[in-house]
Design an enzyme around this catalytic site. Structure first.
Site, PDB file in Angstrom:
ATOM      1  N   GLN A   7      52.002  35.432  46.256  1.00 49.76           N
ATOM      2  CA  GLN A   7      51.283  35.264  44.980  1.00 49.76           C
ATOM      3  C   GLN A   7      52.190  34.712  43.886  1.00 49.76           C
ATOM      4  O   GLN A   7      53.328  35.177  43.711  1.00 49.76           O
ATOM      5  CB  GLN A   7      50.731  36.607  44.508  1.00 49.76           C
ATOM      6  CG  GLN A   7      49.581  37.119  45.340  1.00 49.76           C
ATOM      7  CD  GLN A   7      48.890  38.307  44.693  1.00 49.76           C
ATOM      8  OE1 GLN A   7      49.536  39.227  44.196  1.00 49.76           O
ATOM      9  NE2 GLN A   7      47.569  38.288  44.699  1.00 49.76           N
ATOM     10  N   HIS A  54      42.144  39.699  37.041  1.00 45.25           N
ATOM     11  CA  HIS A  54      42.537  40.908  36.317  1.00 45.25           C
ATOM     12  C   HIS A  54      43.100  40.686  34.921  1.00 45.25           C
ATOM     13  O   HIS A  54      43.945  41.442  34.453  1.00 45.25           O
ATOM     14  CB  HIS A  54      43.563  41.700  37.148  1.00 45.25           C
ATOM     15  CG  HIS A  54      43.049  42.075  38.506  1.00 45.25           C
ATOM     16  ND1 HIS A  54      43.773  41.919  39.660  1.00 45.25           N
ATOM     17  CD2 HIS A  54      41.860  42.572  38.898  1.00 45.25           C
ATOM     18  CE1 HIS A  54      43.047  42.321  40.709  1.00 45.25           C
ATOM     19  NE2 HIS A  54      41.878  42.720  40.265  1.00 45.25           N
ATOM     20  N   TYR A  79      45.143  38.332  33.804  1.00 47.24           N
ATOM     21  CA  TYR A  79      46.514  37.829  33.679  1.00 47.24           C
ATOM     22  C   TYR A  79      46.521  36.443  33.014  1.00 47.24           C
ATOM     23  O   TYR A  79      45.475  35.907  32.673  1.00 47.24           O
ATOM     24  CB  TYR A  79      47.203  37.845  35.056  1.00 47.24           C
ATOM     25  CG  TYR A  79      47.313  39.256  35.612  1.00 47.24           C
ATOM     26  CD1 TYR A  79      47.879  40.277  34.851  1.00 47.24           C
ATOM     27  CD2 TYR A  79      46.824  39.590  36.865  1.00 47.24           C
ATOM     28  CE1 TYR A  79      47.962  41.579  35.324  1.00 47.24           C
ATOM     29  CE2 TYR A  79      46.900  40.892  37.345  1.00 47.24           C
ATOM     30  CZ  TYR A  79      47.465  41.880  36.567  1.00 47.24           C
ATOM     31  OH  TYR A  79      47.534  43.164  37.034  1.00 47.24           O
ATOM     32  N   ARG A  86      43.236  33.540  43.162  1.00 47.61           N
ATOM     33  CA  ARG A  86      42.649  34.883  43.053  1.00 47.61           C
ATOM     34  C   ARG A  86      42.031  35.026  41.669  1.00 47.61           C
ATOM     35  O   ARG A  86      42.659  34.710  40.649  1.00 47.61           O
ATOM     36  CB  ARG A  86      43.721  35.955  43.270  1.00 47.61           C
ATOM     37  CG  ARG A  86      43.077  37.326  43.393  1.00 47.61           C
ATOM     38  CD  ARG A  86      43.943  38.346  44.082  1.00 47.61           C
ATOM     39  NE  ARG A  86      43.086  39.190  44.883  1.00 47.61           N
ATOM     40  CZ  ARG A  86      43.237  40.504  45.026  1.00 47.61           C
ATOM     41  NH1 ARG A  86      44.249  41.119  44.456  1.00 47.61           N
ATOM     42  NH2 ARG A  86      42.400  41.203  45.749  1.00 47.61           N
TER      43      ARG A  86
END
Ligand SMILES: Cc1cc2nc3c(=O)[nH]c(=O)nc-3n(C[C@H](O)[C@H](O)[C@H](O)COP(=O)(O)O)c2cc1C
Ligand code: SF4
Length: 671
Positions: free
Chosen positions: A103, A173, A175, A223
Site C-alpha cells: 500500500q 478512510h 486519508y 482502495r
C-alpha cells in the site's frame, strides 16, 4: 478443489497478474516493523498466511513522504534502505504460491502519534481540524503537493522493483487523497480545490504518476471507502463519481501519464472497497467493524461499484467465514473477498476452506481486542484466540515431543483449553478436567451480555481444537486427590480461573445487592425501579449489564471506578456500545466507587477526591467488582506445576490463551 466454495477458489486476473483464488488479506498495520522497515517478524507473519492458502496479500501502509508518518512505527518506502525488506517478504510469499501487493500511503491530517509523545503535526489540503486525534493540520503549499505526488511514484517504483507484484493507492478512510476530494475538508481555491475536477486532481496525478513509474507489468489498485459513514464524510454518490473518473484513466490519454515507450494501458487494475473514515469515532468504527456489525455488510457498497466498472472489485468488512465470502461472490456483489481478521485469527482458513474442512476453522469473533486494539496501543498485533499470530518466529512450527508426557490440565476455560490443545498437538497424553458441566469458563458469562453472544465462539473454537488434538476431556469432574492420583501426571497445568469477589460495602438489610456474575448466570427477577450497576474495571461486564437493562426499559445508572464507562474496551467496540447506551438513556457516573447501599440509595465515593455522590431511588444494585483467583488445594507430589490465566491473576481471555500456549510450549522433556 472445494465443493462447498467453488467461486472462492476460481483464479482471477487483476491487470497483468492472475491470482490463485479470491481470498485477500488486505493491508493491515501489524506493528511488526523493524524500525520502520520489514524485518523477520513481518516476513514470517505474511509467510504463514501465504502458506495458509490465501490468494493475495496486501502489505500494510507504507509512507510515501516524510510527512506520512501517522504513527511512530509506520513502514516507510521513502528510500532504498526499505528495498531488502520488500524483497524478502515477496520471496517468502511467492514461495507458497500467493501474490503480494503493497500500500502507498499518506495520512494527510489523520496522524495519531507525535514525535516522542509530543502532539501530532500533520499536513492536509486545508487547515480543517480533525476531531478524533485533535489535529489542526497545516495547509499544503503547491510545491509540497507536487513533492508528495512524486513521493507516491518513487515509492511505487522502489517497491515494485524489489519484487512486489503490485501497489495499492490508499484513498480510503479519510486519508490524504480523499481529503483533497472532500469539499468539506478541502477548502482551497487553487487548482487543487473548488470544482470537482480540481478536487480530483491530486488523486488523478497520483494514479497517473504511479502507473507511469511502474509500467504496465505491475498491478496498480485503488482502495477507497464506498461510503465514509460520518459527519462531513463522503457519501456513496460522490465516491462512485470519483471511481468512474479514475476508472477511465489510461496511459497516454489526456488524464493519464505520457505513454513514453509503454503501450496504452489502464492506469488502475482493480478497486478495493471498504467503509468508514478515520476522522471521527462514528466513521472509524467501520474501518475495523466489531461483532455488533453484520458479516459482509459492506458488500452493498462493492455491489454499487461493480455496476460502474468492469474491473475486479474486492470488499472488506467482517467476512469471517468462507460461506460469507462465497455468497457475496456468487451473488455478484464482489469479485474477491477480503478476510483480514479471519486470517489474523486463522492463517490457514483458505486451505481449510479449500478442502471443505469448515469445522476446523477458527472463526474471528470481531472482538477487536488483540488486532486493532493492539495497533491502537502501538504494540504488535495478535489474536485473543490465536496468540501465535504475530509471534510466528517464537511459536511456529510447533515442535513435537520425542517421549510422550502425561499432562493434567485443571480447568476448561480458555487458558486450560489452549494449554491442553497445544500439549496434545505436540504429542503429549493430556487429560483436561473441568468441574462444571460445560467448557468455556468466563467466556460463558461474557456471551450472556448484549452484542457479545459471538464471544462464545472463542469457547467453541478452543474446545474443538482440544478435542481434535485428542485431549481426554472430562467435564463435571472437579480434581480431587483421588482424580489426581488416578491420572498420575508428570506435568500439571492449573487453569482454575477466577470467581466473583464482592468489595467491602456497607449494605443495609433491606437493600437488594447481587454480584454481576451471579446476576448473569442466574438471571434473577430484580425488584421494580432503578438499578445501580457498580463497575470496577470499565470493561464489558458493567456496561453490558447496564445496556441490557436499559434496552428492557429499566432505569439504570452505571457508576464506574474507571475514568469513563467501557474504558477497557477497544475503541470501535466501545463506540458502538456507548452509542446504544446513549440511545437507551443509561445514566453515567464516572470516577466513582461504590461504598454503601441502603433500601433506596447507593453511595458512591469519588476516586478523585472526597466528594460522595448519592444515587436515589435505587431498587437493586449489581456489583461488578475485581474478580478473585481460584487455586486448588491439592498435593501434586513430584509433578511439575504451572499456574496460568485468571488462576494467577484475573485478566482477560487474551492473557489466558497466551499463557496456555506458553505453558504447554515450555513443558520440560521427560528426563
Ligand atoms: C490491526 C489492523 C490494522 C489495519 N491497518 C490497515 C492498513 O494499514 N491499511 C488499510 O487499508 N487498512 C487497514 N486495516 C483495515 C483492514 O484492511 C480491513 O479493511 C479491516 O480489518 C476489515 O476487514 P476484516 O473484517 O476482514 O478484518 C487494518 C485492520 C486491522 C485489524
Ligand atoms: S482479536 Fe478478536 S477481532 Fe481480532 S482477529 Fe482475533 S478474534 Fe478477530
Amino acid at each position: 478443489m472445494s465443493s462447498l466454495f467453488p467461486r472462492l477458489f476460481e483464479p482471477i486476473t487483476l491487470g497483468p497478474r492472475t491470482i490463485r483464488n479470491r481470498i485477500v488479506s488486505s493491508g493491515h498495520d501489524t506493528v511488526l516493523d523493524d524500525h520502520g522497515k520489514i524485518g523477520d517478524d513481518l516476513v514470517a507473519y505474511h509467510e504463514a498466511r501465504a502458506q495458509g492458502g490465501c490468494g493475495l496479500i496486501v502489505l500494510q501502509v507504507s509512507g510515501v513522504h516524510e510527512t506520512a508518518r501517522y504513527t511512530n512505527h509506520v513502514l516507510m518506502a521513502t528510500d532504498d534502505s526499505s528495498v531488502p525488506g520488500y524483497g524478502a517478504v515477496a520471496e517468502a510469499v511467492h514461495a507458497h504460491g500467493a501474490t503480494i501487493f503493497a500500500q502507498l500511503f499518506h495520512p494527510g491530517r489523520e496522524v495519531m502519534d507525535g514525535e516522542r509523545g509530543m502532539a501530532p503535526r500533520a499536513v492536509a489540503p486545508s487547515d480543517e481540524p480533525q476531531e478524533r486525534f485533535k489535529v489542526v493540520p497545516e495547509a499544503l503549499s503547491t510545491e509540497a503537493i507536487k513533492e508528495i505526488i512524486a513521493g507516491y511514484a518513487s515509492a511505487a517504483k522502489r517497491i515494485s522493483d524489489s519484487g512486489i507484484d503490485g501497489v495499492e493507492i490508499v484513498a480510503s478512510h479519510g486519508y490524504l487523497p480523499i481529503q483533497f476530494f472532500n469539499p468539506r475538508v478541502n477548502v482551497r481555491t487553487d487548482e487543487y480545490g473548488g470544482s470537482p475536477a480540481n478536487r480530483r486532481r491530486f488523486l488523478a496525478e497520483v494514479v497517473a504518476g504511479v502507473r507511469e513509474a511502474v509500467g504496465p507489468d505491475v498491478v496498480v489498485g485503488l482502495r477507497i471507502s464506498g461510503e465514509e459513514k460520518t459527519e462531513d464524510g463522503m457519501v456513496a454518490t460522490e465516491v462512485l463519481d470519483l471511481i468512474e473518473h479514475l476508472d477511465g484513466m489510461k496511459t497516454g490519454s489526456d488524464a493519464g501519464p505520457s505513454a513514453g515507450d509503454i503501450e496504452e494501458v489502464d492506469c488502475l487494475d482493480y478497486f478495493s472497497i471498504t467503509a468508514g473514515d478515520s476522522s471521527t469515532l462514528q466513521g472509524a468504527v467501520h474501518i475495523v467493524p466489531s461483532m455488533q456489525i453484520d458479516p459482509a455488510y459492506a458488500a452493498t457498497l462493492s455491489e454499487q461499484v461493480k455496476k460502474i466498472t468492469d474491473k475486479p472489485v474486492m470488499v472488506a468488512g467482517r467476512i469471517n467465514q468462507p460461506h460469507e465470502a462465497e455468497k457475496a461472490i456468487a451473488e455478484g456483489r464482489t469479485d474477491m473477498a477480503i478476510m483480514t481478521r479471519a486470517m489474523i485469527c486463522d492463517p490457514a482458513i483458505a486451505s481449510k476452506a479449500q478442502r471443505d474442512a469448515v469445522d476446523e476453522i477458527r472463526a474471528c469473533i470481531g472482538c477487536n481486542q488483540a488486532c486493532i486494539g493492539h495497533f491502537q496501543m502501538g504494540v504488535p498485533i495478535s489474536c485473543i484466540q490465536y496468540p501465535e499470530s504475530g509471534r510466528e518466529l517464537q511459536f511456529l512450527p510447533r515442535p513435537t515431543v520425542r517421549i510422550r508426557r502425561r499432562v493434567l490440565v485443571i480447568g476448561g476455560g480458555p487458558a486450560g483449553l489452549k494449554a491442553a490443545a497445544v500439549a496434545a498437538e505436540a504429542g503429549d497424553d493430556v487429560v483436561l478436567c473441568e468441574r462444571e458441566p460445560h467448557l468455556g469458563g468466563a467466556v460463558l458469562m461474557a456471551q450472556e451480555l448484549p452484542y457479545r453472544s459471538e464471544f462464545g465462539g472463542a469457547a467453541t473454537n478452543l474446545s474443538a481444537e482440544a478435542r481434535r488434538a485428542g485431549v481426554d476431556i472430562r467435564t463435571s469432574t472437579p480434581v480431587t486427590q483421588q482424580v489426581f492420583d488416578e491420572v498420575a501426571p508428570e506435568h500439571v497445568i492449573v487453569a482454575t480461573g477466577a470467581q466473583q469477589r464482592m468489595p467491602h460495602l456497607e449494605v443495609d438489610d433491606e437493600a437488594f445487592v447481587i454480584g454481576a456474575r451471579d446476576y448473569l448466570m442466574t438471571q434473577p427477577t430484580l425488584p421494580a425501579g432503578r438499578v445501580l450497576v457498580s463497575d470496577w474495571m470499565g470493561d464489558w461486564i458493567g456496561l453490558g449489564i447496564a445496556l441490557r437493562l436499559a434496552e428492557a426499559r429499566v432505569p439504570v445508572t452505571l457508576a464506574t471506578a474507571a475514568n469513563f464507562a467501557g474504558a477497557a474496551i477497544q475503541q470501535y467496540t466501545r463506540t458502538l456500545l456507548m452509542s446504544q447506551a446513549l440511545r437507551t438513556g443509561v445514566d453515567f457516573v464516572n470516577d466513582a466507587r461504590l461504598v454503601g447501599v441502603d433500601a433506596t440509595t447507593g453511595y458512591l465515593q469519588s476516586t478523585l477526591c472526597e466528594i460522595v455522590h448519592e444515587v436515589d431511588g435505587v431498587a437493586a444494585t449489581i456489583v461488578s467488582g475485581a474478580p478473585q483467583s481460584v487455586v486448588p488445594d491439592l498435593d501434586f507430589g513430584t509433578a511439575s506445576v504451572r499456574t496460568i490465566g485468571d488462576a494467577v491473576a484475573p485478566r482477560t481471555v487474551e492473557e489466558a490463551v497466551f499463557e496456555g500456549l506458553e505453558a504447554a510450549s515450555s513443558l520440560a522433556p521427560v528426563p
